[in-house]
Design an enzyme around this catalytic site. Structure first.
Site, PDB file in Angstrom:
ATOM      1  N   GLY A  13      -5.076  -8.500   6.172  1.00  0.00           N
ATOM      2  CA  GLY A  13      -3.623  -8.366   6.146  1.00  0.00           C
ATOM      3  C   GLY A  13      -3.234  -7.462   4.987  1.00  0.00           C
ATOM      4  O   GLY A  13      -4.035  -6.679   4.472  1.00  0.00           O
ATOM      5  N   PHE A  14      -1.996  -7.589   4.528  1.00  0.00           N
ATOM      6  CA  PHE A  14      -1.528  -6.737   3.437  1.00  0.00           C
ATOM      7  C   PHE A  14      -2.340  -6.956   2.163  1.00  0.00           C
ATOM      8  O   PHE A  14      -2.731  -6.008   1.494  1.00  0.00           O
ATOM      9  CB  PHE A  14      -0.050  -7.002   3.174  1.00  0.00           C
ATOM     10  CG  PHE A  14       0.843  -6.530   4.281  1.00  0.00           C
ATOM     11  CD1 PHE A  14       1.092  -5.185   4.482  1.00  0.00           C
ATOM     12  CD2 PHE A  14       1.456  -7.438   5.132  1.00  0.00           C
ATOM     13  CE1 PHE A  14       1.916  -4.741   5.502  1.00  0.00           C
ATOM     14  CE2 PHE A  14       2.286  -7.016   6.157  1.00  0.00           C
ATOM     15  CZ  PHE A  14       2.522  -5.657   6.345  1.00  0.00           C
ATOM     16  N   GLY A  15      -2.596  -8.224   1.817  1.00  0.00           N
ATOM     17  CA  GLY A  15      -3.322  -8.518   0.593  1.00  0.00           C
ATOM     18  C   GLY A  15      -4.770  -8.084   0.650  1.00  0.00           C
ATOM     19  O   GLY A  15      -5.288  -7.448  -0.277  1.00  0.00           O
ATOM     20  N   GLU A 174      15.963 -11.741  13.564  1.00  0.00           N
ATOM     21  CA  GLU A 174      15.572 -10.503  14.232  1.00  0.00           C
ATOM     22  C   GLU A 174      15.364 -10.725  15.724  1.00  0.00           C
ATOM     23  O   GLU A 174      15.818  -9.925  16.549  1.00  0.00           O
ATOM     24  CB  GLU A 174      14.302  -9.957  13.578  1.00  0.00           C
ATOM     25  CG  GLU A 174      14.541  -9.394  12.183  1.00  0.00           C
ATOM     26  CD  GLU A 174      13.270  -9.251  11.364  1.00  0.00           C
ATOM     27  OE1 GLU A 174      13.347  -8.711  10.239  1.00  0.00           O
ATOM     28  OE2 GLU A 174      12.193  -9.683  11.838  1.00  0.00           O
ATOM     29  N   ASP A 311      -0.361 -15.424   1.728  1.00  0.00           N
ATOM     30  CA  ASP A 311       0.242 -16.660   2.231  1.00  0.00           C
ATOM     31  C   ASP A 311      -0.628 -17.880   1.982  1.00  0.00           C
ATOM     32  O   ASP A 311      -0.154 -19.014   2.081  1.00  0.00           O
ATOM     33  CB  ASP A 311       0.501 -16.539   3.737  1.00  0.00           C
ATOM     34  CG  ASP A 311       1.583 -15.523   4.058  1.00  0.00           C
ATOM     35  OD1 ASP A 311       2.476 -15.335   3.207  1.00  0.00           O
ATOM     36  OD2 ASP A 311       1.538 -14.924   5.135  1.00  0.00           O
TER      37      ASP A 311
END
Length: 433
Positions: A13-15, A174, A311
């Site tokens: 993921g992003f991390g 959203e 997370d």
């Protein structure tokens, strides 16, 4: 020849992606593990679920993203699932039963959908975390209108044209705003027996306002914009039951039933299951969401060779919990990688300090809210800011070009050409005619 230290990163993921990139030039052997073969830009995943963007616009193959790092010859990418972590033996147990040894470990496995102990609700109210989730939701949403077209009973037709989104966080608002756009604009005049503009979209939130992480003024602005779009916002409502026919709610004025055949879950997430296994292996107790408590430098108490980020980490910065957002995960990835190198060089590690760059949420066409320091935007200016910010942070030029092109086309035509869905349960054999 001396062997290089082995660093294993779980999750792209992003991390995890930031950690690998930060370690790319270090004198270490890096192994990246992920269940899929792609990195996913989750902030725009709802656009795939609502047919605004195709999957390749918000995802890219991991090996392609990290091709330059792989050319250096010290990065290995494995498509596998980490099932357990043996901290005593310093190895990761994979889904095929094999063991992957490490000298340093960065766990960035992310989060999963969480139904607060009501896992039976998952069948009726799917969450949105993966591309598979997005495809399933897209099929449900588009399929609801198709089923309504076939109905001869008015009550049954109405239920198919009712949509309930549970959870008033960024994903929930959203989804709700986009569902209204689909019904009132994208699909208008495409059906003969139904008027899609008569569809109703409810947004249900248990707290007293939507976007609870935002300031009250921004939350109030978001609710007004949602209501102008046509979303029916219900705050202070607790879900007590979900089944194939709808949702039962408990509000201050009593119980209420919403008849809807399409219910989407955006109310809660929990850390990936491996977090609880890691905590147990380290003799620790995870928090209620399954996150692993970490020290100031993001390592696990008693196991400095293990870092937890994103997370999955119950981290604090300046005495405040670090939010589960992509900027925080990226910063944690870079910090964890720097601390791995510091330990290898026998230098002191650096405490993690989160820099809050602000909060953004889009609510639909030309509707959004933005908080950046003292700057507060809403409506069309906020929507433009949100649009360009997300394009900027996408991975790769191709993805940015695809998103800009699709968004421009969607803006002028209201079309959503990504609403093609696969045939469920059909054989791959060619049917005889």
């Amino acid at each position: 020849m001396a062997l290089l230290p082995r660093v294993v990163v779980i999750g792209c993921g992003f991390g995890g992606l930031e950690a690998v990139r930060a370690l790319a030039r270090a004198e270490v052997e890096v192994t990246l593990i992920d269940r899929t073969n792609h990195h996913l830009f989750q902030p725009l995943l709802y656009q795939v679920a609502t047919a605004g963007l195709p999957a390749p616009a918000v995802s890219a193959p991991i090996r392609h993203i990290l091709r330059r790092e792989m050319r250096r010859g010290r990065l290995t990418v494995l498509q596998a699932e980490a099932m357990d972590i043996d901290t005593a033996a310093r190895c990761v147990r994979l889904d095929d039963g094999s063991a992957l040894p490490y000298d340093h470990l960065i766990v960035a496995a992310g989060a999963a959908n969480h139904w607060f102990g009501h896992d039976d609700w998952a069948a009726h109210a799917p969450g949105l975390k993966t591309l598979a989730d997005a495809f399933a939701i897209r099929a449900r949403v588009i399929g609801a209108f198709e089923r309504a077209e076939r109905c001869t009973d008015d009550a049954a037709r109405t239920a198919w044209l009712n949509f309930v989104v549970i959870g008033g966080g960024p994903t929930g608002v959203e989804l709700a705003g986009t569902l209204v756009e689909i019904a009132r604009h994208t699909l208008a005049d495409e059906f003969r027996r139904i008027d899609t503009r008569q569809a109703r979209v409810w947004l249900v939130e248990g707290a007293d306002r939507v976007l609870g992480a935002f300031e009250p003024a921004s939350s109030a602005s978001a609710q007004r914009q949602l209501q102008r779009l046509g979303v029916e916002v219900m705050t202070g409502c607790r879900v007590t039951a979900i089944d194939a026919d709808g949702v039962t709610l408990l509000a201050a004025d009593g119980e209420r039933r919403l008849a809807a055949r399409t219910v989407l879950w955006a109310a809660g997430v929990a850390a990936a299951p491996i977090g609880r296994r890691l905590a147990a292996a380290c003799g620790m107790t995870p928090d209620r969401a399954g996150r692993v408590p970490v020290t100031a430098d993001l390592s696990v108490q008693g196991h400095p060779e293990v870092s937890v980020i994103g997370d999955l980490a119950a981290a604090q910065s300046d005495g405040k919990p670090v939010p589960g957002v992509s900027p925080a995960a990226k910063q944690m990835g870079r910090c964890a990688a720097a601390n791995v190198q510091a330990r290898l060089q026998q230098r002191p590690t650096t405490p993690f300090r989160y820099r809050d760059y602000g909060s953004l949420a889009t609510l639909g066409r030309m509707a959004a809210v933005v908080q950046l320091g003292r700057l507060r935007l809403s409506g069309y200016p906020a929507w433009l800011f949100w649009l360009f910010a997300h394009v900027y942070f996408l991975i790769g030029f191709r993805n940015r070009l695809m998103v800009l092109t699709d968004w421009a086309w969607n803006y002028w035509t209201f079309a959503r050409h990504a609403r093609v869905v696969a045939e469920p349960g059909r054989s791959t054999k060619v049917a005889e005619t």
